[in-house]
Design a protein around this motif. Structure first.
Motif, mmCIF file in Angstrom:
data_model
loop_
_atom_site.group_PDB
_atom_site.id
_atom_site.type_symbol
_atom_site.label_atom_id
_atom_site.label_comp_id
_atom_site.label_asym_id
_atom_site.label_seq_id
_atom_site.Cartn_x
_atom_site.Cartn_y
_atom_site.Cartn_z
ATOM 1 N N TYR A 85 0.819 -1.214 0.000
ATOM 2 C CA TYR A 85 0.000 0.000 0.000
ATOM 3 C C TYR A 85 0.857 1.271 0.000
ATOM 4 O O TYR A 85 0.484 2.267 0.610
ATOM 5 C CB TYR A 85 -0.922 0.007 1.225
ATOM 6 N N VAL A 86 1.966 1.250 -0.692
ATOM 7 C CA VAL A 86 2.889 2.386 -0.671
ATOM 8 C C VAL A 86 2.231 3.655 -1.218
ATOM 9 O O VAL A 86 2.366 4.730 -0.629
ATOM 10 C CB VAL A 86 4.206 2.063 -1.419
ATOM 11 N N GLU A 87 1.517 3.557 -2.317
ATOM 12 C CA GLU A 87 0.889 4.760 -2.894
ATOM 13 C C GLU A 87 -0.148 5.349 -1.947
ATOM 14 O O GLU A 87 -0.147 6.556 -1.688
ATOM 15 C CB GLU A 87 0.253 4.447 -4.253
ATOM 16 N N GLN A 88 -1.018 4.509 -1.396
ATOM 17 C CA GLN A 88 -2.010 4.990 -0.429
ATOM 18 C C GLN A 88 -1.312 5.472 0.842
ATOM 19 O O GLN A 88 -1.737 6.433 1.468
ATOM 20 C CB GLN A 88 -3.022 3.893 -0.071
ATOM 21 N N GLY A 89 -0.239 4.791 1.206
ATOM 22 C CA GLY A 89 0.522 5.154 2.394
ATOM 23 C C GLY A 89 1.152 6.524 2.281
ATOM 24 O O GLY A 89 1.237 7.261 3.264
#
Length: 153
Positions: A122-126
């Motif tokens: 979830y890097v982008e959402q993170g």
């Protein structure tokens, strides 16, 4: 700094110790309150290159109070465990790290380390979450000065 481990046959190698730190997700951060009492805070963390990273409330907190005058701290991680009832014992692996704790000004950077370590899918959402949460949290860096790993296999 600390007393030598009594059960030397259970002492882990530096590589095994680091593997437990890398695999762990939760530990107990211990500091000392102004009145001399210990304070143990269960907290999620990320390990990277001899440092541990945490996030915590940005408001008033016992943790913030405790590191104002004393930055020395201890962090404990318990890895895999298995009860051995017939032997009245336990198989376990654990790490105890001693070092210095400081609040970091790189909030988004530390939060992204935590996102990448705890929820890499979830890097982008993170990234969006880290940018939005930066004003609501404090982030901490714990520099390890001494670490030991121990296990009963």
């Amino acid at each position: 700094m600390r007393r030598e481990m009594r059960r030397k046959e259970r002492q882990l190698t530096p590589e095994e110790t680091e593997a437990i730190l890398r695999a762990g997700k939760y530990g107990v951060l211990s500091t000392v309150c102004a009145d001399g009492y210990p304070y143990g805070l269960p907290i999620s963390y990320v390990y990277e290159a001899g440092k541990l990273y945490f996030h915590h409330t940005n408001g008033d907190s016992t943790l913030k109070d405790n590191i104002v005058g004393e930055t020395k701290a201890c962090f404990t991680v318990v890895g895999a465990t298995e009860l051995l009832p017939a032997k009245f014992s336990t198989k376990y692996e654990s790490v105890i790290a001693f070092g210095k704790l400081k609040e970091s000004s790189d909030k988004v950077g530390v939060l992204m380390r935590i996102v990448q370590g705890l929820c890499p899918e979830y890097v982008e959402q993170g990234k969006k979450y880290a940018e939005a949460a930066a004003d609501r949290v404090s982030v901490y860096e714990f520099t390890i000065e001494q670490v030991t790993g121990k296990a009963r296999k």
